[in-house]
Design an enzyme around this catalytic site. Sequence first.
Site, PDB file in Angstrom:
ATOM      1  N   ASN A 103     -85.464 -39.949  19.447  1.00  0.00           N
ATOM      2  CA  ASN A 103     -86.665 -39.263  18.963  1.00  0.00           C
ATOM      3  C   ASN A 103     -86.369 -38.001  18.499  1.00  0.00           C
ATOM      4  O   ASN A 103     -87.212 -37.022  18.407  1.00  0.00           O
ATOM      5  CB  ASN A 103     -87.913 -39.244  20.208  1.00  0.00           C
ATOM      6  CG  ASN A 103     -87.331 -38.286  21.065  1.00  0.00           C
ATOM      7  OD1 ASN A 103     -86.228 -37.872  21.433  1.00  0.00           O
ATOM      8  ND2 ASN A 103     -88.089 -38.213  22.172  1.00  0.00           N
TER       9      ASN A 103
ATOM     10  N   TYR B  75     -81.577 -32.115  31.674  1.00  0.00           N
ATOM     11  CA  TYR B  75     -82.464 -33.225  31.897  1.00  0.00           C
ATOM     12  C   TYR B  75     -82.823 -33.439  33.331  1.00  0.00           C
ATOM     13  O   TYR B  75     -83.060 -34.673  34.013  1.00  0.00           O
ATOM     14  CB  TYR B  75     -82.119 -34.470  31.146  1.00  0.00           C
ATOM     15  CG  TYR B  75     -82.144 -34.106  29.631  1.00  0.00           C
ATOM     16  CD1 TYR B  75     -83.680 -34.427  29.209  1.00  0.00           C
ATOM     17  CD2 TYR B  75     -81.411 -34.694  28.996  1.00  0.00           C
ATOM     18  CE1 TYR B  75     -83.886 -34.114  27.817  1.00  0.00           C
ATOM     19  CE2 TYR B  75     -81.654 -34.379  27.392  1.00  0.00           C
ATOM     20  CZ  TYR B  75     -82.993 -34.372  27.102  1.00  0.00           C
ATOM     21  OH  TYR B  75     -83.116 -34.296  25.610  1.00  0.00           O
TER      22      TYR B  75
ATOM     23  N   GLU C  59     -83.048 -23.623  29.920  1.00  0.00           N
ATOM     24  CA  GLU C  59     -82.441 -24.340  28.883  1.00  0.00           C
ATOM     25  C   GLU C  59     -81.475 -23.408  28.029  1.00  0.00           C
ATOM     26  O   GLU C  59     -80.388 -23.816  27.689  1.00  0.00           O
ATOM     27  CB  GLU C  59     -83.375 -25.243  28.159  1.00  0.00           C
ATOM     28  CG  GLU C  59     -83.876 -26.356  28.969  1.00  0.00           C
ATOM     29  CD  GLU C  59     -85.021 -27.072  28.273  1.00  0.00           C
ATOM     30  OE1 GLU C  59     -85.213 -26.730  27.114  1.00  0.00           O
ATOM     31  OE2 GLU C  59     -85.623 -27.917  29.128  1.00  0.00           O
TER      32      GLU C  59
ATOM     33  N   HIS D 298     -85.435 -32.238  20.645  1.00  0.00           N
ATOM     34  CA  HIS D 298     -85.574 -31.903  21.956  1.00  0.00           C
ATOM     35  C   HIS D 298     -86.398 -30.412  21.947  1.00  0.00           C
ATOM     36  O   HIS D 298     -86.170 -29.543  21.176  1.00  0.00           O
ATOM     37  CB  HIS D 298     -84.473 -31.632  22.773  1.00  0.00           C
ATOM     38  CG  HIS D 298     -84.753 -30.839  24.198  1.00  0.00           C
ATOM     39  ND1 HIS D 298     -85.541 -31.569  25.200  1.00  0.00           N
ATOM     40  CD2 HIS D 298     -84.897 -29.576  24.548  1.00  0.00           C
ATOM     41  CE1 HIS D 298     -85.563 -30.580  26.032  1.00  0.00           C
ATOM     42  NE2 HIS D 298     -85.222 -29.461  25.662  1.00  0.00           N
TER      43      HIS D 298
ATOM     44  N   LYS E  99     -81.214 -33.913  17.743  1.00  0.00           N
ATOM     45  CA  LYS E  99     -80.797 -34.889  18.431  1.00  0.00           C
ATOM     46  C   LYS E  99     -79.578 -35.759  17.754  1.00  0.00           C
ATOM     47  O   LYS E  99     -79.783 -35.714  16.216  1.00  0.00           O
ATOM     48  CB  LYS E  99     -81.547 -35.775  19.283  1.00  0.00           C
ATOM     49  CG  LYS E  99     -82.254 -35.001  20.353  1.00  0.00           C
ATOM     50  CD  LYS E  99     -83.162 -35.972  21.224  1.00  0.00           C
ATOM     51  CE  LYS E  99     -83.921 -35.289  22.218  1.00  0.00           C
ATOM     52  NZ  LYS E  99     -84.800 -36.282  23.030  1.00  0.00           N
TER      53      LYS E  99
HETATM   54  P1  DAT Z   1     -89.909 -34.621  25.655  1.00  0.00           P
HETATM   55  O1  DAT Z   1     -88.621 -35.007  24.860  1.00  0.00           O
HETATM   56  O2  DAT Z   1     -90.983 -35.260  24.922  1.00  0.00           O
HETATM   57  O3  DAT Z   1     -90.167 -33.589  26.521  1.00  0.00           O
HETATM   58  P2  DAT Z   1     -89.441 -36.095  28.508  1.00  0.00           P
HETATM   59  O4  DAT Z   1     -89.138 -34.722  28.856  1.00  0.00           O
HETATM   60  O5  DAT Z   1     -90.788 -36.760  29.195  1.00  0.00           O
HETATM   61  O6  DAT Z   1     -90.085 -36.002  26.826  1.00  0.00           O
HETATM   62  O7  DAT Z   1     -88.271 -37.044  28.410  1.00  0.00           O
HETATM   63  C1  DAT Z   1     -87.170 -36.597  27.819  1.00  0.00           C
HETATM   64  C2  DAT Z   1     -86.391 -37.602  26.995  1.00  0.00           C
HETATM   65  O8  DAT Z   1     -86.122 -38.603  27.838  1.00  0.00           O
HETATM   66  C3  DAT Z   1     -87.097 -37.904  25.724  1.00  0.00           C
HETATM   67  O9  DAT Z   1     -87.277 -37.319  24.679  1.00  0.00           O
HETATM   68  C4  DAT Z   1     -86.726 -39.157  25.443  1.00  0.00           C
HETATM   69  C5  DAT Z   1     -86.301 -40.040  26.912  1.00  0.00           C
HETATM   70  N1  DAT Z   1     -87.349 -40.677  27.464  1.00  0.00           N
HETATM   71  C6  DAT Z   1     -88.555 -40.347  28.148  1.00  0.00           C
HETATM   72  N2  DAT Z   1     -89.194 -41.473  28.501  1.00  0.00           N
HETATM   73  C7  DAT Z   1     -88.520 -42.533  28.010  1.00  0.00           C
HETATM   74  C8  DAT Z   1     -88.823 -43.726  28.135  1.00  0.00           C
HETATM   75  N3  DAT Z   1     -89.990 -44.402  29.007  1.00  0.00           N
HETATM   76  N4  DAT Z   1     -87.765 -44.672  27.739  1.00  0.00           N
HETATM   77  C9  DAT Z   1     -86.891 -44.273  27.145  1.00  0.00           C
HETATM   78  N5  DAT Z   1     -86.656 -42.998  27.081  1.00  0.00           N
HETATM   79  C10 DAT Z   1     -87.213 -42.163  27.484  1.00  0.00           C
HETATM   80 MG    MG Z   2     -89.265 -32.885  28.143  1.00  0.00          MG
END
Ligand code: DAT
Ligand code: MG
Length: 134
Positions: A114, A51, A128, A117, A11
Amino acid sequence: MAFERTYNMIKPDGVANKHIGEIITRIERVGLTIEKMELCMVTPEQAAENYKEHEGKSFYDGLISYITSGPVVKMVVSGENAVKTMRKLMGATNCAEALPGTIRGDFGLTVDQNVIHGSDSVESAEREIGVFFG
Ligand code: DAT
Ligand code: MG
């Protein structure tokens, strides 16, 4: 064990903070193969498609503007159990909860920025990969 392909993306914070080399090293060290890789910008259309499961959530707008805010490294990674192995290397979504030794635990500070991805299933991975590599 199963041979899989997964979609991963360093990212904007991972690129800006110069973690590309370290992340690639970790992927190769566990025996996975980088099949495709490119430094590029994510378009708003690709971000929305990648997303779409999060549409309507409180963090969705911030997530889309963040992922399109600067260069990323998109890649296709393959090998035995590639989806789960990459999720293990990445660590928990929230960097504050990700264990030391994981990419997010070592290089990230927040839940939104974070570092990396990774697809959450073989089905998501194929979708994807289609979004980002056509
Ligand atoms: P991952 O990236 O571990 O698959 P996810 O699919 O639940 O996690 O969410 C996608 C992205 O969205 C994640 O990398 C960062 C953002 N995200 C998720 N939960 C969040 C939150 N509570 N606050 C802010 N950003 C968040
Ligand atoms: Mg995810």
